[in-house]
Design a protein around this motif. Structure first.
Motif, PDB file in Angstrom:
ATOM      1  N   ARG A   1       6.138  -3.473  -4.108  1.00 42.90           N
ATOM      2  CA  ARG A   1       6.921  -3.746  -2.911  1.00 42.90           C
ATOM      3  C   ARG A   1       6.189  -3.159  -1.708  1.00 42.90           C
ATOM      4  N   ARG A   2       6.396  -3.759  -0.565  1.00 43.93           N
ATOM      5  CA  ARG A   2       5.782  -3.273   0.664  1.00 43.93           C
ATOM      6  C   ARG A   2       6.579  -2.076   1.194  1.00 43.93           C
ATOM      7  N   PRO A   3       5.896  -1.052   1.682  1.00 49.85           N
ATOM      8  CA  PRO A   3       6.624   0.097   2.228  1.00 49.85           C
ATOM      9  C   PRO A   3       7.246  -0.244   3.582  1.00 49.85           C
ATOM     10  N   PRO A   4       8.337   0.431   3.932  1.00 51.41           N
ATOM     11  CA  PRO A   4       8.893   0.239   5.273  1.00 51.41           C
ATOM     12  C   PRO A   4       7.999   0.917   6.300  1.00 51.41           C
ATOM     13  N   ARG A   5       8.251   0.625   7.560  1.00 58.21           N
ATOM     14  CA  ARG A   5       7.568   1.379   8.608  1.00 58.21           C
ATOM     15  C   ARG A   5       8.097   2.816   8.623  1.00 58.21           C
ATOM     16  N   ALA A   6       7.282   3.733   9.087  1.00 58.25           N
ATOM     17  CA  ALA A   6       7.647   5.155   9.036  1.00 58.25           C
ATOM     18  C   ALA A   6       8.974   5.421   9.754  1.00 58.25           C
ATOM     19  N   ARG A   7       9.199   4.744  10.858  1.00 57.88           N
ATOM     20  CA  ARG A   7      10.437   4.958  11.605  1.00 57.88           C
ATOM     21  C   ARG A   7      11.655   4.549  10.772  1.00 57.88           C
ATOM     22  N   HIS A   8      11.539   3.430  10.077  1.00 58.36           N
ATOM     23  CA  HIS A   8      12.639   2.971   9.231  1.00 58.36           C
ATOM     24  C   HIS A   8      12.856   3.930   8.060  1.00 58.36           C
ATOM     25  N   PHE A   9      11.757   4.409   7.498  1.00 56.70           N
ATOM     26  CA  PHE A   9      11.834   5.391   6.415  1.00 56.70           C
ATOM     27  C   PHE A   9      12.638   6.619   6.860  1.00 56.70           C
ATOM     28  N   LEU A  10      12.342   7.138   8.037  1.00 51.82           N
ATOM     29  CA  LEU A  10      13.037   8.326   8.524  1.00 51.82           C
ATOM     30  C   LEU A  10      14.524   8.054   8.745  1.00 51.82           C
ATOM     31  N   LYS A  11      14.863   6.846   9.200  1.00 55.14           N
ATOM     32  CA  LYS A  11      16.264   6.500   9.438  1.00 55.14           C
ATOM     33  C   LYS A  11      17.054   6.381   8.135  1.00 55.14           C
ATOM     34  N   GLN A  12      16.348   6.158   7.020  1.00 52.05           N
ATOM     35  CA  GLN A  12      17.024   5.952   5.738  1.00 52.05           C
ATOM     36  C   GLN A  12      17.345   7.245   4.983  1.00 52.05           C
ATOM     37  N   ARG A  13      16.873   8.394   5.473  1.00 54.17           N
ATOM     38  CA  ARG A  13      16.987   9.623   4.677  1.00 54.17           C
ATOM     39  C   ARG A  13      18.437   9.962   4.321  1.00 54.17           C
ATOM     40  N   VAL A  14      19.314   9.953   5.294  1.00 54.69           N
ATOM     41  CA  VAL A  14      20.706  10.327   5.018  1.00 54.69           C
ATOM     42  C   VAL A  14      21.410   9.209   4.253  1.00 54.69           C
TER      43      VAL A  14
ATOM     44  N   PRO B   1       0.823  -1.217   0.000  1.00 52.29           N
ATOM     45  CA  PRO B   1       0.000   0.000   0.000  1.00 52.29           C
ATOM     46  C   PRO B   1       0.860   1.271   0.000  1.00 52.29           C
ATOM     47  N   LEU B   2       0.171   2.434   0.123  1.00 53.02           N
ATOM     48  CA  LEU B   2       0.862   3.712  -0.040  1.00 53.02           C
ATOM     49  C   LEU B   2       0.529   4.663   1.108  1.00 53.02           C
ATOM     50  N   PRO B   3       1.104   4.452   2.308  1.00 54.08           N
ATOM     51  CA  PRO B   3       0.930   5.412   3.402  1.00 54.08           C
ATOM     52  C   PRO B   3       1.695   6.701   3.099  1.00 54.08           C
ATOM     53  N   TRP B   4       1.589   7.683   3.995  1.00 55.84           N
ATOM     54  CA  TRP B   4       2.142   9.002   3.709  1.00 55.84           C
ATOM     55  C   TRP B   4       3.630   8.964   3.389  1.00 55.84           C
ATOM     56  N   HIS B   5       4.403   8.175   4.161  1.00 57.28           N
ATOM     57  CA  HIS B   5       5.846   8.170   3.940  1.00 57.28           C
ATOM     58  C   HIS B   5       6.218   7.453   2.643  1.00 57.28           C
ATOM     59  N   ALA B   6       5.386   6.494   2.214  1.00 58.14           N
ATOM     60  CA  ALA B   6       5.624   5.850   0.924  1.00 58.14           C
ATOM     61  C   ALA B   6       5.309   6.811  -0.223  1.00 58.14           C
ATOM     62  N   CYS B   7       4.299   7.666  -0.037  1.00 56.89           N
ATOM     63  CA  CYS B   7       4.018   8.727  -1.017  1.00 56.89           C
ATOM     64  C   CYS B   7       5.227   9.655  -1.143  1.00 56.89           C
ATOM     65  N   TRP B   8       5.792  10.008  -0.001  1.00 59.81           N
ATOM     66  CA  TRP B   8       6.969  10.882   0.033  1.00 59.81           C
ATOM     67  C   TRP B   8       8.104  10.251  -0.765  1.00 59.81           C
ATOM     68  N   ASP B   9       8.393   8.975  -0.501  1.00 58.22           N
ATOM     69  CA  ASP B   9       9.485   8.304  -1.198  1.00 58.22           C
ATOM     70  C   ASP B   9       9.146   8.056  -2.669  1.00 58.22           C
ATOM     71  N   THR B  10       7.870   7.878  -2.974  1.00 57.75           N
ATOM     72  CA  THR B  10       7.466   7.702  -4.366  1.00 57.75           C
ATOM     73  C   THR B  10       7.781   8.939  -5.190  1.00 57.75           C
ATOM     74  N   SER B  11       7.713  10.116  -4.584  1.00 60.93           N
ATOM     75  CA  SER B  11       8.048  11.328  -5.334  1.00 60.93           C
ATOM     76  C   SER B  11       9.501  11.290  -5.812  1.00 60.93           C
ATOM     77  N   ARG B  12      10.390  10.691  -5.012  1.00 58.62           N
ATOM     78  CA  ARG B  12      11.775  10.495  -5.452  1.00 58.62           C
ATOM     79  C   ARG B  12      11.818   9.583  -6.681  1.00 58.62           C
ATOM     80  N   THR B  13      11.053   8.514  -6.644  1.00 56.67           N
ATOM     81  CA  THR B  13      10.973   7.602  -7.789  1.00 56.67           C
ATOM     82  C   THR B  13      10.509   8.331  -9.039  1.00 56.67           C
TER      83      THR B  13
END
Length: 358
Positions: free
Chosen positions: A208-221, A138-150
């Motif tokens: 693909r399944r989105p990561p949990r929001a916490r993991h998403f935030l840890k991946q930014r840098v 699915p596409l929660p808010w943080h997956a939408c955010w990362d999708t914009s990069r895609t």
């Protein structure tokens, strides 16, 4: 090639899934996927999880799945060490354990359908490594955010997915690839440096399944650090923050014009990426509106990545990885011509074995 012929090609392929989990919250979904997957294609799961989790996985995975340990378990190291990026050890263990020439490598969050799996395998008829296109479902808010990069990646060139299809000989010819941070780019560059052909298929969509929001935030840098392997992209991203800060020094009306222009540019580029090659089939419009937020994030995180680079590398699994990926020139210096030579040797051995049997 017809869809029926492509699906029959799965019988001659194998699927490699490198796995290293710290918890089993996603286990039911993965088990359900493996149950489907194992009816389509032979599956190898290379599991570097802790012993208790490994035992639980073996108990719950379908019996048809080949469940093995990596040859070199992931551990502390650096980019020059054997264990720098544990996923690479898992992939190479799976490649050496496999017997098929046609392989599909996929992260644990990738979810092929039978049709998309058959399609990616079919494209190996004209390539040595195939790059499809992932999308989040699915596409929660943080997956939408990362999708914009895609979407921005799709507008300029192509995205890097969490799955590739490749010919086994293409990596055996080079004795594998380095355990750097941006491991998929390193794999692709290694294969092409050795003489292999890459095929990018941006309209072959794989969920693909989105990561949990916490993991998403840890991946930014960490994701920003990947761009040290792409100098032109790195230069463009390094220019973002100075441009934004410079805009704050302008008169009010000019400042507003600059900021609105940056927002409009990011949104427009993401929109182009969404419309390109049937992207509207899987990328919802709302992901486009996250593009300015992603651009702001990258403008800051890329400089944070620079700080990590100066400190010796980005933190990864208890160590620091300095190298995002090696340059194409460096890999050509190491591997040029190896694939042709390797396949010639295979042909000679096969001919000799056939002659002995006769």
């Amino acid at each position: 090639m017809t869809s029926r012929a492509m699906e029959q090609g799965l019988d001659a392929a194998e699927y490699i899934l490198p796995l290293r989990w710290a918890d089993d919250s996603g286990l039911p979904d993965l088990v359900a996927y493996l149950q489907r997957l194992a009816t389509w294609i032979p599956v190898i799961v290379v599991d570097g999880s802790a012993p208790d989790l490994f035992a639980r996985h073996r108990e719950q995975f379908p019996p048809e799945v080949r469940h093995i340990r990596p040859d070199h378990p992931a551990g502390p190291g650096n980019d020059g060490g054997q264990h720098g990026n544990g996923k690479v050890a898992g992939v190479m263990t799976g490649i050496r354990a496999a017997t098929a020439e046609i392989l599909v490598i996929a992260d644990d969050d990738v979810r092929y359908t039978r049709a998309s799996l058959a399609a990616v395998v079919g494209h190996l008829g004209t390539a040595d490594v195939v790059r499809p296109q992932n999308y989040f479902d699915p596409l929660p808010w943080h997956a939408c955010w990362d999708t914009s990069r895609t979407l921005i990646n799709r507008a300029w060139s192509a995205d890097f997915p969490g799955t590739l299809a490749l010919r086994r000989s293409a990596l055996l010819a080079t004795d594998g690839y380095e355990p750097v941070l941006f491991e998929n780019l390193e794999l692709i560059r290694t294969v092409t440096a050795a003489g292999g052909r890459e095929k990018i298929v941006p309209d072959l969509f794989v969920a693909r399944r989105p990561p949990r929001a916490r993991h998403f935030l840890k991946q930014r840098v960490r994701q920003a650090y990947d761009d040290f392997a792409q100098p032109r992209r790195l230069a463009a991203e390094l220019a973002l923050l100075p441009a934004i800060l410079g805009g704050t020094l302008l008169p009010r009306r000019a400042r507003l014009t600059v900021f609105l222009s940056l927002v409009a540019a990011a949104t427009a580029v993401a929109g182009i990426g969404r419309r390109r090659l049937n992207g509207t089939d899987v990328f919802p419009l709302r992901a486009v509106w996250f593009a300015p937020l992603w651009a702001m994030e990258r403008a800051v995180c890329i400089w944070w990545a620079v700080a990590f680079r100066l400190a010796g590398g980005v933190p990864y699994a208890g160590a620091r990885l300095r190298t995002a990926a090696h340059t194409e020139a460096e890999l050509r210096r190491r591997h040029q011509g190896k694939l042709h030579a390797f396949r010639q040797q295979q042909t000679t051995r096969t001919a000799a074995a056939t002659k002995e049997r006769i």
